[in-house]
Design a protein around this motif. Structure first.
Motif, short mmCIF file in Angstrom:
data_model
loop_
_atom_site.label_atom_id
_atom_site.label_comp_id
_atom_site.label_asym_id
_atom_site.label_seq_id
_atom_site.Cartn_x
_atom_site.Cartn_y
_atom_site.Cartn_z
N UNK A 241 0.87 -1.18 0.00
CA UNK A 241 0.00 0.00 0.00
C UNK A 241 0.90 1.22 0.00
N UNK A 242 0.65 2.17 -0.91
CA UNK A 242 1.51 3.35 -0.96
C UNK A 242 0.76 4.55 -1.51
N UNK A 243 1.26 5.71 -1.15
CA UNK A 243 0.76 6.99 -1.68
C UNK A 243 -0.72 7.17 -1.38
N UNK A 244 -1.02 7.24 -0.09
CA UNK A 244 -2.37 7.45 0.40
C UNK A 244 -2.42 8.83 1.07
N UNK A 245 -3.37 9.65 0.68
CA UNK A 245 -3.50 11.00 1.24
C UNK A 245 -4.89 11.18 1.84
N UNK A 246 -4.93 11.58 3.10
CA UNK A 246 -6.19 11.86 3.79
C UNK A 246 -6.14 13.30 4.26
N UNK A 247 -7.13 14.08 3.86
CA UNK A 247 -7.12 15.49 4.23
C UNK A 247 -8.53 15.98 4.54
N UNK A 248 -8.64 16.83 5.54
CA UNK A 248 -9.89 17.48 5.90
C UNK A 248 -10.96 16.44 6.24
N UNK A 249 -10.79 15.80 7.39
CA UNK A 249 -11.69 14.73 7.84
C UNK A 249 -12.15 15.02 9.25
N UNK A 250 -13.45 14.85 9.50
CA UNK A 250 -13.95 14.90 10.87
C UNK A 250 -14.48 13.52 11.25
N UNK A 251 -14.20 13.13 12.51
CA UNK A 251 -14.67 11.84 13.03
C UNK A 251 -15.28 12.07 14.40
N UNK A 252 -16.57 11.76 14.53
CA UNK A 252 -17.24 11.80 15.83
C UNK A 252 -17.66 10.37 16.16
N UNK A 253 -16.96 9.74 17.11
CA UNK A 253 -17.18 8.33 17.41
C UNK A 253 -18.30 8.05 18.38
N UNK A 254 -18.95 9.09 18.93
CA UNK A 254 -20.08 8.91 19.84
C UNK A 254 -19.77 8.00 21.02
N UNK A 255 -18.50 7.96 21.42
CA UNK A 255 -18.08 7.21 22.60
C UNK A 255 -18.36 5.70 22.50
N UNK A 256 -18.44 5.21 21.29
CA UNK A 256 -18.56 3.77 21.10
C UNK A 256 -17.25 3.10 21.51
N UNK A 257 -17.34 1.93 22.12
CA UNK A 257 -16.14 1.23 22.55
C UNK A 257 -15.28 0.75 21.40
N UNK B 243 -14.79 12.06 20.83
CA UNK B 243 -15.56 10.92 21.32
C UNK B 243 -15.12 9.60 20.70
N UNK B 244 -13.80 9.44 20.57
CA UNK B 244 -13.22 8.25 19.96
C UNK B 244 -12.33 7.55 20.98
N UNK B 245 -12.43 6.22 21.06
CA UNK B 245 -11.66 5.47 22.06
C UNK B 245 -10.24 5.17 21.60
N UNK B 246 -10.02 5.03 20.28
CA UNK B 246 -8.69 4.70 19.76
C UNK B 246 -8.37 5.64 18.59
N UNK B 247 -7.89 6.85 18.90
CA UNK B 247 -7.74 7.87 17.86
C UNK B 247 -6.64 7.58 16.84
N UNK B 248 -5.50 7.03 17.28
CA UNK B 248 -4.37 6.77 16.40
C UNK B 248 -3.86 5.36 16.67
N UNK B 249 -3.88 4.52 15.63
CA UNK B 249 -3.46 3.13 15.78
C UNK B 249 -2.58 2.73 14.61
N UNK B 250 -1.34 2.37 14.91
CA UNK B 250 -0.40 1.87 13.90
C UNK B 250 0.14 0.56 14.46
#
Length: 528
Positions: free
Chosen positions: A343-359, A388-395
């Motif tokens: 997997x290569x050359x992936x661009x993510x820009x201008x994103x909002x995430x509201x996880x509603x405190x789901x586990x 409202x996100x439980x796992x914001x950054x996962x690598x």
């Protein structure tokens, strides 16, 4: 080296206000500028609806399984006869009818399916309509062999699409009318058996695009899929612009997903109310070994990954852009877990995430393991607003404990202008930063964090899992020049393979004051 904490931030506007772009503004991608698709100029056939849904449902019309797909042949015949470059358009009936009811459909090259605003194409709930010859569609099986056709298949097509302001509804919360579970389980009850019994659900996807090119999705809503909503693999050129993906809708739930006790799949069968956490394996937008993929100005709330970029064969997955999107319930914008073809050359820009405190709520995630790992490189995330996100950054190269010799490698990953507003339930959440440095391998995660700010209580790191180390581990961090609010928690350690270069500075966090939009404001069938 223990970096000093940097906790003084002024929440002011910075360049690139999250989600402030007009929905028609062209998007710059790795392969050039892409403009909003135009609706087809020529319509070969216009079909008028003859059915009327009741409270967003047609369950009262097809209790008899012999009447499960009255519009299939009509729609398919029009698609087959339509010349390339034209569209089959589904419109409301003269007396206000707004529903079509169909089983599996096959698109062909050059032909677009156009579902008008106010019109819904409902999927059959009879598993026999989707049977591909295996005979187990609509059940949960020990075998992983897929036994259901998708509702819409585009196989080896070029210049095809699905467009319009209407809805395609997979009816995942409706009781199936055929097979071993007839009148006993909904599609999502069958899916729940994956979690409760370790079985494989045999449920249809809504849209499957395979081994083709230049497919367009524009304006369409896909909701309540029994399984994945969109699954595209081996595709070169896929533009999804202004689409909405929702599971479950109000037809199968309550406002705010406030299901009463005893109504969800963990209590009774069939269930009568669903939440995203109980409509499992309902990924939103999945791609496998595809290239030139754009998802823009779209909205996704589902019971599994919002996006899953997978790569198990062929030339791998490369050149993807995800721009100006809004995510709600869901597991994350994910890469993996299949990454063995690269997997290569992936661009993510201008994103909002509201996880509603789901586990199970996630933000940005790269996941793999030694049974399906490969090289993931050149991935950039910028202008990301999260709450409202439980796992914001996962690598995480230890996503499962599966064994093999396909070792993960995550390099040249960059997270810039990331602002987490916190969670009343999970505070700053948990972070995972890990490379793969066991079994004779030394594949460190190389990652840049620049203007990555968590409000309030700072995040913690995940514990060791699936044979991997305590995190951070085998990670080479580059910090700054902007602030990194949890920098004091990142400690250089030769024993853990952690190095740190750069110095985070002061500065303003990304302005997220206009980032979060209620899904109901753009899609009335949404409970949120």
């Amino acid at each position: 080296m223990l970096l000093s904490p940097i906790r003084c931030f002024t929440i002011l506007a910075v360049a690139g206000l999250a989600n402030a772009h007009a929905a028609g503004t062209p998007v710059s991608t790795q392969w050039g500028q892409v403009s909003e698709p135009a609706l087809p100029a020529t319509v070969c056939s216009t079909l008028a609806a003859t059915l009327t849904p009741v409270n967003g449902s047609v369950d009262s019309l097809d209790g008899d399984p012999s009447r499960s797909q009255p519009d299939t042949s009509l729609i398919q015949d029009k698609i087959n006869a339509c010349p390339a470059g034209q569209a089959v358009r589904l419109v409301a009936g003269s007396a206000g009818q707004t529903a079509f009811l169909s089983g599996p459909l096959n698109l062909k090259s050059g032909v677009t399916l156009w579902v008008d605003t106010g019109v819904t194409l409902f999927a059959s709930r009879n598993p026999k309509d989707y049977d591909n010859g295996v005979g187990t569609c609509g059940t949960a099986t020990k075998s992983s062999i897929k036994s259901c056709k998708p509702l819409i298949l585009a196989d080896k097509t070029a210049q095809s699409g699905v467009v319009g302001g209407g809805i395609i509804d997979g009816r995942g919360g409706s009781v199936v009318t055929g097979g071993a579970n007839a009148n006993m389980r909904t599609w999502w009850d069958v899916a729940w058996q994956n979690r409760t019994s370790g079985l494989n659900q045999q449920n249809p996807r809504i849209l499957q695009i395979q081994n083709g090119s230049n497919f367009t999705l524009h304006g369409i809503t896909l909701q309540n899929s029994p399984n994945f909503h969109i699954w595209a693999y081996g595709v070169t050129g896929l533009t999804a612009w202004g689409i909405k993906i929702l599971t479950p809708s109000l037809a199968y739930s309550r406002d705010g997903y406030a299901c009463p006790a005893g109504t969800t799949p963990d209590a009774v069968t069939p269930a009568t109310c669903f939440t995203p956490d109980t409509a499992v394996n309902t990924d939103g937008f999945d791609t496998g070994y595809s290239s030139k993929v754009l998802l823009a100005y779209s909205y996704i709330s589902v019971g599994d990954d919002h996006v899953a970029i997978k790569s198990s064969s062929g030339a791998g997955a490369h050149n993807h852009t995800y721009a100006h999107n809004h995510f709600y319930y869901g597991h994350a914008l994910s890469i993996g877990s299949e990454t063995n073809a690269g997997v290569s050359d992936i661009a993510v820009t201008d994103l909002s995430i509201d996880g509603f405190n789901s586990g199970t709520s996630g933000g940005l995630r790269i996941k793999s393991d030694q049974s399906r790992g490969g090289a993931v490189a050149n991935v950039s995330y910028s202008q990301i607003c999260v709450r409202n996100v439980s796992q914001p950054l996962t690598f995480d190269p230890f996503y499962s404990n599966s064994k093999g010799s396909l070792y993960p490698s995550f390099t040249n990953i960059a997270v810039r202008k990331f602002h987490d507003l916190g969670s009343s339930k999970y505070a700053g959440g948990r972070l995972t930063f890990s490379g793969y440095a066991i079994n004779g391998q030394n594949n460190p995660l190389t990652i840049t964090l620049d203007n990555v700010v968590f409000d309030g209580t700072q995040p913690t790191f995940t514990a060791a899992h699936n044979g991997g180390p305590v995190t951070p581990a085998a990670t080479h961090f580059t910090l700054g020049p902007g602030p990194v609010s949890f920098a004091s928690s990142i400690i250089t350690s030769s024993a853990n393979g952690v190095t740190v270069s750069g110095t985070p500075g002061s500065g303003s966090a990304l302005d997220c004051s206009s980032a979060f939009v209620p899904f109901k404001s753009v899609l009335p069938t949404s409970p949120i």
